[in-house]
Scaffold this motif. Structure first.
Motif, PDB file in Angstrom:
ATOM      1  N   GLU A  36      13.430  68.736  13.738  1.00 57.75           N
ATOM      2  CA  GLU A  36      14.308  68.057  14.690  1.00 57.75           C
ATOM      3  C   GLU A  36      15.543  67.490  13.983  1.00 57.75           C
ATOM      4  N   GLU A  37      15.341  66.915  12.785  1.00 52.58           N
ATOM      5  CA  GLU A  37      16.466  66.387  12.012  1.00 52.58           C
ATOM      6  C   GLU A  37      17.407  67.507  11.579  1.00 52.58           C
ATOM      7  N   ASP A  38      16.830  68.629  11.143  1.00 47.96           N
ATOM      8  CA  ASP A  38      17.654  69.774  10.754  1.00 47.96           C
ATOM      9  C   ASP A  38      18.455  70.312  11.942  1.00 47.96           C
ATOM     10  N   ALA A  39      17.813  70.390  13.101  1.00 46.29           N
ATOM     11  CA  ALA A  39      18.487  70.913  14.294  1.00 46.29           C
ATOM     12  C   ALA A  39      19.666  70.020  14.690  1.00 46.29           C
ATOM     13  N   ALA A  40      19.471  68.709  14.575  1.00 44.73           N
ATOM     14  CA  ALA A  40      20.557  67.778  14.890  1.00 44.73           C
ATOM     15  C   ALA A  40      21.714  67.964  13.904  1.00 44.73           C
ATOM     16  N   TYR A  41      21.385  68.203  12.641  1.00 44.15           N
ATOM     17  CA  TYR A  41      22.434  68.425  11.645  1.00 44.15           C
ATOM     18  C   TYR A  41      23.194  69.712  11.953  1.00 44.15           C
ATOM     19  N   ARG A  43      23.756  71.106  14.756  1.00 46.54           N
ATOM     20  CA  ARG A  43      24.686  70.870  15.868  1.00 46.54           C
ATOM     21  C   ARG A  43      25.957  70.181  15.373  1.00 46.54           C
ATOM     22  N   ARG A  44      25.807  69.185  14.520  1.00 45.70           N
ATOM     23  CA  ARG A  44      26.981  68.492  13.977  1.00 45.70           C
ATOM     24  C   ARG A  44      27.797  69.414  13.079  1.00 45.70           C
ATOM     25  N   GLU A  47      29.903  71.775  15.056  1.00 46.98           N
ATOM     26  CA  GLU A  47      31.056  71.116  15.659  1.00 46.98           C
ATOM     27  C   GLU A  47      32.218  71.081  14.675  1.00 46.98           C
ATOM     28  N   PRO A 357      19.576  66.014   6.034  1.00 49.05           N
ATOM     29  CA  PRO A 357      20.232  66.256   7.324  1.00 49.05           C
ATOM     30  C   PRO A 357      21.005  65.055   7.856  1.00 49.05           C
ATOM     31  N   LYS A 358      20.878  63.920   7.203  1.00 47.45           N
ATOM     32  CA  LYS A 358      21.683  62.756   7.596  1.00 47.45           C
ATOM     33  C   LYS A 358      23.051  62.773   6.908  1.00 47.45           C
TER      34      LYS A 358
END
Length: 410
Positions: A36-41, A43-44, A47, A357-358
């Motif tokens: 989930e953390e990787d997926a959020a990264y 997406r960013r 962008e 990923p942060k």
């Protein structure tokens, strides 16, 4: 089942459960961040870097012809008219362009790239503070390139800027040495360039410190940002000076330059953390004391991959020369790429060396500089080139030159 049999069964079952718990704990200690953390990264990241609809081939993407179209001729001459380091533009812009010209010469053996670099060197030496009578906040005028941007007190000279600017110039002289006809064409200008570079390099002698460990050395901050004052400079700044020293020795043969570069390399090596996954990781601010113990990458606040590539530039040079760093060390650094910031193997690069990923996707700047690891860790090229083909439609001059130099089969 009688009592004894039941007891033995229960004991074996408990032992089995404990083994599973221990294995799970061991795996968890080496675990990466969640999906989930990787997926959020991702997406960013997307962008910031738009994914290409159609992926080009590497030969189509990186060629000498494309380099010339993008970065030689009129565009090169126009860029030379805007030279200034007031905002760090020579250190963080033209230094890369000069390195790219050296690399293009290595790829093609065409002296037009050396000649273009000579034009740049002339203009950059003419933009030095002492040539323009620009005073530092201390009231002094230095034989280097000051900047108004970073120090609280005003205009200052930064070792990292000097190192960034000098390295490709010394390298240019070394390449000229190996090209007798071209060196002959330089005449006395060769010696005048060398003398100017040595003067700029020597300006930072007051910052050079031996230790703290045996055979180590570093530079400290003086008259620049408050946070740096009288403290060891971060690894990327040390490496910038170290590689300038190394190439100075290649040109002028001064033993002191070689010894200082090696001592800085030793300082850096002693402060890298070897993680359980077999890779090296490190923070932006290297520890004051040498690192003695392993630690998982999740516990390390990793340096961003842009500054991190600069931190590792001296170690990679020294490894190629058989000094301080070994081929085995470079394999560990290759794992920093494969198991760290390029671990997704999709063209997506994390912003720091650990692959956190942060991290900030915008810090994935000029990752082609990691291609210098390719001779030691071949998979590096695939991981890095995938980023360019997928997310970077137009490479910068150094990116393109390094993709060419380290292309498979070269």
């Amino acid at each position: 089942m009688n009592g004894i049999s039941f007891l033995l069964f229960s004991r074996k079952r408990n032992i089995g459960l404990w083994i599973i718990v221990i294995l799970f704990a061991s795996l968890n200690a080496l675990a990466q961040w969640s999906a989930e953390e990787d997926a959020a990264y991702i997406r960013r990241f997307e962008e910031k870097f738009a994914k290409a609809a159609v992926l080009p081939g590497l030969k189509e993407y990186a060629s000498p012809q494309r380099y010339d179209e993008l970065y030689m001729g009129e565009s090169f001459r126009d860029a030379l008219q805007q030279l200034s380091n007031d905002q760090g533009g020579i250190a963080w812009g033209w230094s890369y362009r000069m390195i790219s010209l050296n690399e293009m010469f290595r790829v093609t053996q065409d002296v037009k790239y050396l000649q273009a670099n000579l034009e740049a060197i002339r203009a950059i030496l003419a933009a030095r503070d002492d040539k323009l009578n620009k005073k530092l906040w201390t009231g002094k005028i230095a034989p280097a390139w000051g900047s108004d941007k970073y120090a609280e007190c005003g205009r200052a000279i930064f070792a990292v800027h000097t190192g960034m600017i000098l390295y490709p110039m010394f390298e240019f002289l070394a390449l000229a040495n190996k090209t007798p006809e071209y060196k002959k064409s330089l005449g006395e200008e060769y010696d005048s360039i060398l003398a100017a570079l040595q003067e700029s390099l020597s300006y930072h002698d007051r910052q050079y410190q031996q230790g703290p460990g045996e055979g180590e050395a570093h530079y400290i901050g003086l008259d620049q940002e408050n946070v740096m004052e009288n403290k060891p400079l971060p690894g990327n700044r040390l490496s910038a000076m170290g590689r300038a020293l190394w190439w100075a020795w290649k040109v002028d043969g001064k033993k002191e330059h070689r010894e200082r570069a090696i001592a800085i390399g030793r300082y850096i090596k002693n402060r890298l953390t070897l993680a359980p996954d077999g890779a090296y990781y490190w923070p932006y601010w290297l520890p004051i004391e040498p690192v003695k113990e392993s630690a998982p990458k999740e516990k390390i606040k990793g340096e961003d991959i842009s500054h991190g590539s600069l931190t590792m530039s001296l170690p990679i040079i020294l490894a190629g020369e058989g000094e301080v760093f070994t081929a085995a060390d470079m394999e560990k650094l290759g794992k920093t790429v494969v198991q760290g910031f390029a671990r997704l193997n999709s063209g997506v690069l994390f912003g720091d060396v650990t692959g956190n990923p942060k991290s900030d996707p915008s810090l994935a700047q000029l990752p082609a500089r990691w291609l210098r690891l390719t001779p030691f860790a071949a998979e590096t090229h695939q991981r890095i080139s995938q980023f360019y083909l997928t997310y970077q439609p137009t490479p910068g001059p150094l990116d393109l030159a390094l993709l060419l130099r380290y292309a498979p089969g070269k």
